[in-house]
Write an enzyme that holds these catalytic residues in place. Structure first.
Site, PDB file in Angstrom:
ATOM      1  N   GLY A  25      41.339  18.191  81.474  1.00 51.87           N
ATOM      2  CA  GLY A  25      41.728  17.465  79.984  1.00 51.87           C
ATOM      3  C   GLY A  25      42.763  18.236  79.476  1.00 51.87           C
ATOM      4  O   GLY A  25      43.757  18.455  80.099  1.00 51.87           O
ATOM      5  N   SER A  26      42.563  18.356  78.143  1.00 48.87           N
ATOM      6  CA  SER A  26      43.807  18.900  77.356  1.00 48.87           C
ATOM      7  C   SER A  26      44.516  20.310  77.443  1.00 48.87           C
ATOM      8  O   SER A  26      45.496  20.459  77.294  1.00 48.87           O
ATOM      9  CB  SER A  26      43.539  18.756  75.839  1.00 48.87           C
ATOM     10  OG  SER A  26      43.125  17.337  75.360  1.00 48.87           O
ATOM     11  N   THR A  27      43.578  20.889  78.359  1.00 45.25           N
ATOM     12  CA  THR A  27      44.393  22.272  78.813  1.00 45.25           C
ATOM     13  C   THR A  27      45.564  22.006  79.656  1.00 45.25           C
ATOM     14  O   THR A  27      46.444  22.842  79.762  1.00 45.25           O
ATOM     15  CB  THR A  27      43.327  23.389  79.438  1.00 45.25           C
ATOM     16  OG1 THR A  27      42.788  22.540  80.561  1.00 45.25           O
ATOM     17  CG2 THR A  27      42.043  23.608  78.375  1.00 45.25           C
ATOM     18  N   LYS A  79      47.819  19.816  79.194  1.00 46.38           N
ATOM     19  CA  LYS A  79      49.015  19.496  78.325  1.00 46.38           C
ATOM     20  C   LYS A  79      49.885  20.845  77.981  1.00 46.38           C
ATOM     21  O   LYS A  79      51.023  20.492  77.837  1.00 46.38           O
ATOM     22  CB  LYS A  79      48.419  18.921  76.822  1.00 46.38           C
ATOM     23  CG  LYS A  79      47.783  17.616  77.057  1.00 46.38           C
ATOM     24  CD  LYS A  79      47.144  17.125  75.544  1.00 46.38           C
ATOM     25  CE  LYS A  79      46.463  16.041  75.823  1.00 46.38           C
ATOM     26  NZ  LYS A  79      45.743  15.503  74.605  1.00 46.38           N
TER      27      LYS A  79
END
Length: 579
Positions: A271-273, A275
């Site tokens: 997920g957003s980690t 990013k």
């Protein structure tokens, strides 16, 4: 006179005859002993080719005992010499109620030369067996592996089989370090004459991580959880936990499907980690800088597929805003602007495209897109469509903030750091400073705000990913994670926390995203472990400074100009990142 001489001669003959008889008897006995010692034992069940073997003790980094051999006994029988099988079975099952009487009866009436009754019996059971006095039943001295801390660090330690041979974790790794060769030479091995194996783990930190993880799993009704603490400067793992865990003293529990090591032996869409990697790539390319603005006004369209932002602003975002608001649209646009090949190459340099190997035998291969079309690049930019182990995701983020050194993690204390450097100078110094600033900004004002600990300069990124079930994303099943570093200006440690399928609670307003569960879990762990890690708290009115970022007057840099108190923020609740 002649009779006297004859009598002496007769006595001499008798003495010589007796000596000869004794010699023959002793030679016969000696030969029989050799035969018994070298003969191949026939059994009706599983029998090891040798008694259980000795192993080195395992210690944590401070010399605390994690695993050790203790003397034990195995009970065996010689069925062909048992006169009354029924009586023997009755007495044995009275002492060992867990034995199957019917199966034991069949083995003892087989008239085989050898059969195991039970391995690794307790001293009390051994004494009871002596008292029973069962003919043709005896003991074989063995060694038993004992883990005095129970399930503490179980997924690191692994376990051994009934013959004391390592079959998982560090115990299996020890086999490959020459123990199997020593055993094959016939050496009498014991933990007293083997050098202990000292791990990088700190049982204080390990205990704190496991306790807080268990609390969070129960509180949020999660299916499972995991976490690690990594020294960013040298790749040493201070703690590694995966729950549900098991007690290595009961090896069979390790075989249950849900006992998998979720840190090294399982892959997840992070997920957003992810990013953090996308943002670093954009900054390092030179096409974007800390003052760049990305248009996130409208969803991105790929045929019928749309990339949207969860609770998005739907307006142009500065790069720091794109990071703290965790914009899928902005991340996808930056990745597409750099191109699929560049994105792939960047992920490869940071170790995300190949299997990461450590001392742990259990390690999974990443699950990569079959192709790297524009849409695959777009979804991978925010951690979807690419699944890696949490451990390899962690070392990539560590490399973003430690000066660009990708270090293979280790569990063995004293392991040479330079030999484990997989790559160096992966990013420019200014990119590293920008990433430390963004992580700190996100902990001050963004989705990682609930990981804050008073007196410590924490930086972090949260991630919430929908789980794939039967080939489809399940909107109601999430994997949430928090990746935190401390201190943010010159990071020394990285903490990762993961919750699998957490539930929304009234106190989280029904949200199940990571800002409401994995981030506060990270804060709870930080609060417990930071005082143990030689990091002194600071209550200076100035926060961590990022001089080049402040000089560029980037979004959020005013928080680090010295004009605001540490921890001040205009937000009462965490900013929620996209799913």
């Amino acid at each position: 006179m002649v009779q006297r001489l004859q009598s002496r001669a007769d006595r001499r003959k008798r003495i010589l005859f007796l000596i000869a008889v004794f010699i023959v008897v002793f030679l016969t006995m000696f030969g029989r002993l050799i035969q018994l010692g070298t003969a191949e034992i026939e059994t009706t069940g599983y029998v090891p080719k040798r008694p259980s073997v000795g192993r080195p003790s395992i210690l944590d980094r401070n010399g605390n005992l994690l695993a050790i051999d203790v003397p034990s006994s195995g009970v065996y029988a010689e069925p062909r010499f048992i006169v009354d099988v029924d009586e023997a079975v009755e007495k044995l099952t009275a002492i060992f109620p867990d034995l199957d009487a019917r199966e034991l009866h069949q083995r003892l009436k087989s008239k085989a030369p050898f059969a195991w009754i039970k391995r690794q019996v307790t001293p009390a059971e051994e004494q009871a067996l002596w008292d029973a006095g069962i003919p043709a039943v005896g003991f074989q001295r063995e060694k038993r592996r004992v883990y005095p801390n129970g399930s503490l660090a179980a997924h690191v330690l692994g376990t051994v089989d009934i013959d004391n041979i390592g079959i998982a974790g560090i115990e299996k790794w020890i086999e490959s370090q020459g123990l199997d060769v020593l055993r094959q030479t016939g050496m009498d091995l014991s933990h007293q004459n083997l050098q202990p194996v000292t791990l990088t783990l700190d049982i204080r930190i390990q205990h704190a991580l496991q306790i807080e993880l268990a609390k969070a799993i129960e509180k949020f009704g999660a299916k499972a959880g995991a976490g690690l603490v990594l020294d960013i400067t040298n790749g040493e793992l201070l703690a590694l936990a995966s729950a549900p865990d098991f007690d290595p003293n009961t090896p069979a529990d390790a075989l249950k499907p849900d006992r998998i090591n979720r840190i090294a032996a399982a892959t997840f869409e992070m997920g957003s980690t992810f990013k953090a990697l996308t943002t670093a790539m954009a900054l390092d390319s030179g096409q974007f800088n800390i003052r760049s603005v990305i248009d996130a006004s409208r969803p991105l369209a790929f045929g019928r597929f749309r990339i949207r932002d969860y609770r998005g602003k739907y307006r142009p975002l500065s790069l720091p805003e794109a990071f703290i608001y965790s914009s899928n649209i902005a991340m996808a646009k930056m990745a597409i602007a750099l191109g699929p090949e560049n994105f792939r190459a960047f992920l490869s340099r940071f170790g995300q495209m190949s299997r990461l190997t450590t001392e742990l035998p259990e390690s999974a291969h990443p699950q990569l897109p079959r192709s790297w079309r524009e849409i695959d690049t777009a979804t991978a930019s925010y951690g979807h469509g690419i699944a890696v182990t949490p451990l390899q995701a962690s070392i990539a983020v560590a490399a973003l903030v430690n000066g660009g050194r990708l270090i293979r993690p280790t569990l063995i204390k004293g392991s040479d750091v330079e030999e484990r450097v997989l790559a160096a100078d992966l990013i420019k110094p200014e990119t590293g400073e920008a990433m430390r600033f963004l992580l700190r900004l996100n902990a001050r004002t963004g989705s990682a705000r609930k990981a804050e600990v008073k007196g410590y300069f924490i930086g972090g990124k949260t991630g919430t990913a929908e789980k794939v079930v039967a080939g489809r994303y399940a909107k109601d099943l999430n994997l949430t994670s928090f990746m935190g570093v401390v201190p943010a200006d010159d990071p020394r440690y990285l903490l990762l926390t993961i919750l699998d399928e957490p539930k929304g609670l009234p106190e989280t307003y029904g949200f199940r995203t990571s800002g409401w569960n994995a981030a506060p879990l990270g804060g709870a762990v930080f609060e417990r472990i930071l005082p143990m890690m030689s990091l002194m708290p600071s209550f200076d009115v100035r926060d961590v400074s990022f001089p080049s970022i402040v000089a560029q007057q980037a979004y959020g840099s005013e928080l680090f100009s010295g004009a605001t108190l540490h921890g001040a923020s205009g937000h009462d609740t965490p900013i929620e990142e996209p799913l």
